[in-house]
Design a protein around this motif. Structure first.
Motif, PDB file in Angstrom:
ATOM      1  N   TYR A 191       0.806  -1.221   0.000  1.00  9.89           N
ATOM      2  CA  TYR A 191       0.000   0.000   0.000  1.00  9.89           C
ATOM      3  C   TYR A 191       0.843   1.278   0.000  1.00  9.89           C
ATOM      4  N   SER A 192       2.164   1.146   0.101  1.00 11.94           N
ATOM      5  CA  SER A 192       3.017   2.332  -0.043  1.00 11.94           C
ATOM      6  C   SER A 192       3.089   2.778  -1.498  1.00 11.94           C
ATOM      7  N   VAL A 193       2.777   1.866  -2.420  1.00 13.18           N
ATOM      8  CA  VAL A 193       2.715   2.191  -3.849  1.00 13.18           C
ATOM      9  C   VAL A 193       1.309   2.708  -4.140  1.00 13.18           C
ATOM     10  N   ILE A 194       1.202   3.909  -4.703  1.00 11.18           N
ATOM     11  CA  ILE A 194      -0.108   4.519  -4.893  1.00 11.18           C
ATOM     12  C   ILE A 194      -0.956   3.700  -5.871  1.00 11.18           C
ATOM     13  N   ALA A 195      -2.278   3.881  -5.766  1.00  8.87           N
ATOM     14  CA  ALA A 195      -3.244   3.031  -6.467  1.00  8.87           C
ATOM     15  C   ALA A 195      -3.010   2.891  -7.977  1.00  8.87           C
ATOM     16  N   PRO A 196      -2.732   3.960  -8.719  1.00  7.29           N
ATOM     17  CA  PRO A 196      -2.563   3.773 -10.171  1.00  7.29           C
ATOM     18  C   PRO A 196      -1.478   2.766 -10.523  1.00  7.29           C
ATOM     19  N   TYR A 197      -0.381   2.763  -9.756  1.00  5.80           N
ATOM     20  CA  TYR A 197       0.683   1.794 -10.003  1.00  5.80           C
ATOM     21  C   TYR A 197       0.363   0.443  -9.377  1.00  5.80           C
ATOM     22  N   ARG A 198      -0.194   0.480  -8.173  1.00  2.00           N
ATOM     23  CA  ARG A 198      -0.520  -0.762  -7.453  1.00  2.00           C
ATOM     24  C   ARG A 198      -1.571  -1.583  -8.195  1.00  2.00           C
ATOM     25  N   ASN A 199      -2.531  -0.911  -8.802  1.00  2.00           N
ATOM     26  CA  ASN A 199      -3.618  -1.608  -9.495  1.00  2.00           C
ATOM     27  C   ASN A 199      -3.307  -1.907 -10.954  1.00  2.00           C
ATOM     28  N   SER A 200      -2.151  -1.467 -11.413  1.00  2.00           N
ATOM     29  CA  SER A 200      -1.776  -1.715 -12.803  1.00  2.00           C
ATOM     30  C   SER A 200      -1.663  -3.215 -13.080  1.00  2.00           C
ATOM     31  N   SER A 201      -2.006  -3.598 -14.301  1.00  3.63           N
ATOM     32  CA  SER A 201      -1.856  -5.005 -14.693  1.00  3.63           C
ATOM     33  C   SER A 201      -0.391  -5.413 -14.741  1.00  3.63           C
ATOM     34  N   ASN A 202       0.508  -4.426 -14.727  1.00  2.00           N
ATOM     35  CA  ASN A 202       1.942  -4.699 -14.760  1.00  2.00           C
ATOM     36  C   ASN A 202       2.575  -4.687 -13.378  1.00  2.00           C
ATOM     37  N   ALA A 203       1.771  -4.491 -12.329  1.00  3.26           N
ATOM     38  CA  ALA A 203       2.308  -4.494 -10.967  1.00  3.26           C
ATOM     39  C   ALA A 203       2.714  -5.918 -10.593  1.00  3.26           C
ATOM     40  N   ALA A 204       3.874  -6.052  -9.969  1.00  3.53           N
ATOM     41  CA  ALA A 204       4.382  -7.388  -9.620  1.00  3.53           C
ATOM     42  C   ALA A 204       5.404  -7.272  -8.500  1.00  3.53           C
ATOM     43  N   TRP A 205       5.716  -8.426  -7.900  1.00  6.67           N
ATOM     44  CA  TRP A 205       6.740  -8.540  -6.863  1.00  6.67           C
ATOM     45  C   TRP A 205       8.007  -9.140  -7.470  1.00  6.67           C
ATOM     46  N   LEU A 206       9.140  -8.714  -6.970  1.00 10.18           N
ATOM     47  CA  LEU A 206      10.425  -9.286  -7.361  1.00 10.18           C
ATOM     48  C   LEU A 206      11.246  -9.543  -6.103  1.00 10.18           C
ATOM     49  N   ALA A 207      11.797 -10.738  -5.988  1.00  9.13           N
ATOM     50  CA  ALA A 207      12.631 -11.092  -4.844  1.00  9.13           C
ATOM     51  C   ALA A 207      13.484 -12.298  -5.198  1.00  9.13           C
ATOM     52  N   LYS A 208      14.446 -12.580  -4.369  1.00  6.53           N
ATOM     53  CA  LYS A 208      15.309 -13.736  -4.541  1.00  6.53           C
ATOM     54  C   LYS A 208      14.546 -15.005  -4.139  1.00  6.53           C
ATOM     55  N   ASP A 209      14.941 -16.156  -4.651  1.00  3.56           N
ATOM     56  CA  ASP A 209      14.272 -17.409  -4.305  1.00  3.56           C
ATOM     57  C   ASP A 209      14.242 -17.657  -2.806  1.00  3.56           C
ATOM     58  N   SER A 210      15.380 -17.452  -2.144  1.00  3.93           N
ATOM     59  CA  SER A 210      15.437 -17.713  -0.700  1.00  3.93           C
ATOM     60  C   SER A 210      14.522 -16.779   0.078  1.00  3.93           C
ATOM     61  N   THR A 211      14.360 -15.550  -0.419  1.00  2.76           N
ATOM     62  CA  THR A 211      13.448 -14.605   0.238  1.00  2.76           C
ATOM     63  C   THR A 211      12.005 -15.076   0.090  1.00  2.76           C
ATOM     64  N   MET A 212      11.656 -15.542  -1.111  1.00  6.75           N
ATOM     65  CA  MET A 212      10.292 -16.024  -1.317  1.00  6.75           C
ATOM     66  C   MET A 212      10.016 -17.282  -0.493  1.00  6.75           C
ATOM     67  N   ALA A 213      11.031 -18.091  -0.241  1.00  6.49           N
ATOM     68  CA  ALA A 213      10.835 -19.269   0.608  1.00  6.49           C
ATOM     69  C   ALA A 213      10.415 -18.850   2.009  1.00  6.49           C
ATOM     70  N   ALA A 214      11.004 -17.755   2.513  1.00  2.44           N
ATOM     71  CA  ALA A 214      10.627 -17.252   3.839  1.00  2.44           C
ATOM     72  C   ALA A 214       9.243 -16.609   3.800  1.00  2.44           C
ATOM     73  N   ILE A 215       8.932 -15.907   2.714  1.00  2.13           N
ATOM     74  CA  ILE A 215       7.642 -15.221   2.599  1.00  2.13           C
ATOM     75  C   ILE A 215       6.490 -16.225   2.521  1.00  2.13           C
ATOM     76  N   ARG A 216       6.753 -17.417   2.004  1.00  2.00           N
ATOM     77  CA  ARG A 216       5.698 -18.434   1.926  1.00  2.00           C
ATOM     78  C   ARG A 216       5.106 -18.776   3.290  1.00  2.00           C
ATOM     79  N   LYS A 217       5.835 -18.513   4.357  1.00  2.90           N
ATOM     80  CA  LYS A 217       5.377 -18.868   5.701  1.00  2.90           C
ATOM     81  C   LYS A 217       4.437 -17.829   6.307  1.00  2.90           C
ATOM     82  N   LEU A 218       4.329 -16.658   5.680  1.00  3.07           N
ATOM     83  CA  LEU A 218       3.657 -15.534   6.323  1.00  3.07           C
ATOM     84  C   LEU A 218       2.142 -15.538   6.132  1.00  3.07           C
ATOM     85  N   LYS A 219       1.436 -15.112   7.203  1.00  3.10           N
ATOM     86  CA  LYS A 219      -0.026 -14.980   7.176  1.00  3.10           C
ATOM     87  C   LYS A 219      -0.420 -13.547   7.502  1.00  3.10           C
TER      88      LYS A 219
END
Length: 407
Positions: A280-308
């Protein structure tokens, strides 16, 4: 199709086991990260199995796409034969002549305007079925596949030559104001900077045995496209993420805006609240864009998979359709090995409108060969050259990053 269905059902089952493991740890009164040594080993095994299933599903999707491409190629050849058109030194004929030494150089260029987003090995409905498979396209597929940023869909500008081109950089947005009746409307203009996109050269060499070159049963075009595409993708991909902008591209991490900083001394791993705040720090026009996406390293995403989230729902959701990315808070996730891992002060997670990052590619990919470089080993050396640059065109917060807290 039954095997693919079984594979996806197995994937869902493994994900459910993973969630159950994390829920059990949480029920003991600890957080999701407080797993016992045995549970951690099980979690890692399940994650590895998820990755293996993903890789297998990707292979099946690519095999299906290759079959469709081959069918289309055979239909085109049959049509050409029926029309009794002579086969001149074009397309793969010219390429094969170059590879076997009959000609000394071969420049590969896109035919007409190329939408690089359709060259990713994603869903067929995103354009994959409409793109003719040529050597250039296959090479670009492997280049894109090797770079998470290129897979996420930056804006790609192609030029026939490499002279510098200038693009405006948005550094501040205009603003409006409440105006009373008859009052003067204040002037407010956006702030612009200017960035010159050059054409830095990236190269790779490949050595191929004479036996491989003369064996016409080998998919030589596919082999060289894969080797060259991945080599160039790995090299340019690193610069597109962390380049300083001085004598090299300005990387996405380098140009992105600070979004969220982790708690002091929290070893740099983002929490669920950190990711929600970053989203939500990214304003709505960019956040809601069809091109909005996340980028991270594999090991970081492994840790993020645990989050609720606060409702007990996992932020990360697996894809149930082969060829489509996973999602985090409803937005696609791409992994790139060039982004820093979690750590104190490390910029480990990016989120925003990736299309605001501009990649400039000058001309085609140039291939050259040498029969003399490794003459005593009877090897032919190929050289692939690519000229490219990159910059984040909108620096008002279109893409933001999470950084680990200080120690």
């Amino acid at each position: 199709m039954s095997y693919i269905k079984t594979l996806m059902e197995r994937r869902q089952n493994v994900w459910e086991q993973t969630k159950q493991l994390l829920d059990t740890a949480e029920a003991r009164g600890g957080d999701q990260a407080s797993l016992t040594a045995e549970e951690e080993a099980t979690y890692q095994r399940l994650n590895t199995e998820l990755d293996a299933i993903d890789a297998r599903a990707k292979e099946l999707h690519e095999a299906e796409q290759r079959t469709k491409d081959a069918d289309e190629a055979f239909r085109a050849l049959l049509d050409r034969s029926a029309e009794q058109k002579p086969s001149g030194p074009e397309g793969n004929t010219a390429l094969r002549s170059f590879l076997t030494g009959e000609t000394r150089s071969y420049e590969i260029r896109p035919e007409g305007r190329v939408d690089f987003r359709t060259l990713t090995k994603g869903s067929a409905t995103a354009g994959g079925n409409t793109v003719q498979t040529t050597f250039y396209n296959r090479l670009m597929e492997y280049l894109i596949e090797s770079s998470g940023l290129m897979s996420a869909g930056p804006t790609v500008l192609t030029t026939t030559s490499g002279e510098p081109i200038e693009i405006p950089i948005v550094t501040g947005l205009s603003s409006g104001a409440l105006v009373p009746e008859g009052g003067q409307i204040p002037t407010s203009e956006p702030a612009f900077g200017k960035r010159t996109l050059g054409a830095y050269k990236y190269g790779a060499t490949m050595k191929v045995s004479t036996e491989l070159l003369t064996d016409t049963a080998v998919d030589l075009e596919g082999f060289l496209a894969r080797q060259a595409g991945r080599a160039l993708g790995n090299t340019f991909g690193a610069a597109a993420i962390t380049g300083t902008g001085t004598n090299q591209p300005a990387g996405l991490v380098t140009s992105a805006t600070a979004g969220v900083t982790g708690a002091t001394g929290a070893v740099g791993v983002p929490t669920a609240d950190n990711l929600i705040d970053l989203f939500y720090s990214v304003i709505a026009p960019y956040r809601n864009s069809s091109n909005a996406a996340w980028l991270a390293k594999d090991s970081t995403m492994a840790a993020i998979r645990k989050l609720k989230d606060d409702n007990g729902q996992y932020l990360w959701q697996p894809s149930l359709v082969a060829g489509t990315p996973e999602t985090l808070l409803g937005k696609p996730v791409y992994t790139d090995p060039n982004i820093a891992g979690t750590g104190l002060g490390a910029k480990s997670v990016l989120f925003g409108d990736i299309s605001t990052y501009y990649v400039r590619m000058a001309g085609g990919v140039r291939f050259e060969r040498s029969d003399d470089f490794d003459f005593d080993h009877d090897l032919v050396t190929f050289r692939a050259l690519l000229r490219a640059d990159g910059v984040l065109a909108d620096q008002t917060g279109a893409v933001k990053y999470f950084a680990g807290g200080a120690s």
